[in-house]
Design a protein around this motif. Structure first.
Motif: not given
Length: 391
Positions: A232-233, A268, A275, A294
């Motif tokens: 998770e970025c 992503a 992200y 997100r």
């Protein structure tokens, strides 16, 4: 002039001058009514064939001008401005530093419309709208000119996405720092995402009790929270070229940072990695910084590109404040932070040590270099034209 001729004709009893004065008066009256009512019944419509483009792609714009009046119009000019981010081929052009001005001479009969279609090439990220569109009408006797403005709205806009470019080392986002493949769920729970509730079991922490579900049912219930993923970025972009704001804006570095963010979002999305994006630009909402929530998937990617196309850079804030805000609002084991910046301050270094203690993996993309590379914090990296090294 009509009044002067009329006075001479009356004082000296000159008949031809009397007729001439009346003729000039009628011409002026006709000219006045022509200019006053000529543009009242004209409507302009703008349509883009493709409203979303990447730099280098082309789209067609169609401008329709309809005249619903009962009198034909000649010596009419339709002029408008577009930002230099798009080059329009066809109409006469006057180039400017920020905008290009286009002019189209035309004439319209009563209840007639005309349509123009031109091809435009996207050159640079931004929002393209018809600015200062106006119709200029001159009367047939060259005694006056009148203009009517055209107010654009969002239906007439074209978005140019940021230019995407390759970033070396992107695959490290989908891998743990030790090289193992990251799973899409972990043993760590994210307290900010509650996905449901279950019956209370002995030993459940008191702060995990779902009081709303308990109030509706006769038994205690415990919150079910989403599991965090190693991949998770949190992408944190910096649009400042220098730590000191008074040193101005480097447009090249700004566009490089936004391009890097778009490329990260694309990667992503292809890897199905959730992200979110923060950029150190003031926000008018309840959050102090520009923030893309997100998410994951194609729709989230499109929303990201559209938001990045609209990013302005003239209300930036210190980058360390943005990193600190991201750390405080996205706590949790297994997070990955990607810092997109041309410089690193001592405050950010201190924050990095705190993030490491919280189980956050930190990557950096140095936008001071033209060739972008994703580096892992913890290795010796040269950052920016200042030649700084950190470990």
């Amino acid at each position: 002039m009509a009044i002067i001729f009329l006075m001479i004709a009356v004082l000296f009893n000159v008949g031809p001058l009397l007729y001439l004065s009346f003729f000039i008066f009628l011409l002026n009256l006709f000219s006045h009514m022509y200019l006053k009512n000529g543009l009242k019944h004209i409507e302009v419509d703008v349509k883009w064939q493709d409203k979303r483009l990447f730099p280098g792609e082309k789209s067609r714009v169609t401008m329709t001008i309809n005249h619903k009046g009962k009198i034909g119009l000649s010596r009419l000019i339709w002029s408008f401005q577009l930002r230099k981010h798009l080059h329009l081929k066809g109409p006469m052009t006057r180039e400017g530093e920020i905008f290009h001005t286009y002019e189209v001479p035309l004439s319209l009969s009563a209840h007639e419309g005309t349509e123009y279609t031109w091809e435009g090439e996207a050159l640079k990220r931004g929002v393209i709208q018809v600015l200062e569109g106006k119709l200029t009408l001159a009367d047939p006797f060259e005694t006056g000119v009148v203009t009517k403005g055209f107010s654009p709205d969002k239906r007439h806009e074209l978005l140019i996405y940021p230019q995407l470019q390759p970033i070396q080392g992107l695959k490290n986002i989908a891998l743990s720092p030790m090289g193992d493949r990251a799973v899409q769920a972990s043993i760590y729970e994210d307290p900010s995402y509650t996905v449901g509730a279950r019956l209370y079991e002995p030993g459940d922490p008191f702060n995990k009790i779902d009081w709303k579900a308990t109030a509706r049912k006769p038994h205690l219930h415990t919150k079910l929270r989403d599991k965090t993923a190693h991949t998770e970025c949190v992408i944190i972009g910096n649009v400042r070229a220098f730590q000191e704001s008074w040193r101005g804006i480097d447009e090249t570095l700004v566009e490089r940072a936004i391009s890097a963010i778009g490329s990260l979002a694309q990667y992503a999305t292809t890897q199905n990695i959730p992200y979110q994006v923060l950029i150190n630009i003031r926000s008018a909402g309840y959050k102090p910084f520009f923030h893309i929530e997100r998410g994951t998937g194609r729709d989230h990617y499109i929303r990201t590109l559209e938001a990045l196309a609209r990013v302005g850079v003239y209300a930036s804030m210190p980058y360390e404040e943005c990193v600190y805000y991201a750390h405080q609002t996205t706590r949790g084991q297994g997070k990955i932070f990607v810092l997109v910046t041309p410089y690193i301050t001592d405050d950010i270094k201190q924050l990095q040590h705190k993030m490491q203690r919280d189980g956050i993996t930190v990557f950096i993309i140095d936008t001071a270099h033209e060739n972008l590379t994703l580096g892992i914090w913890g290795k010796t990296l040269a950052l920016g034209h200042r030649g700084r090294h950190y470990a």
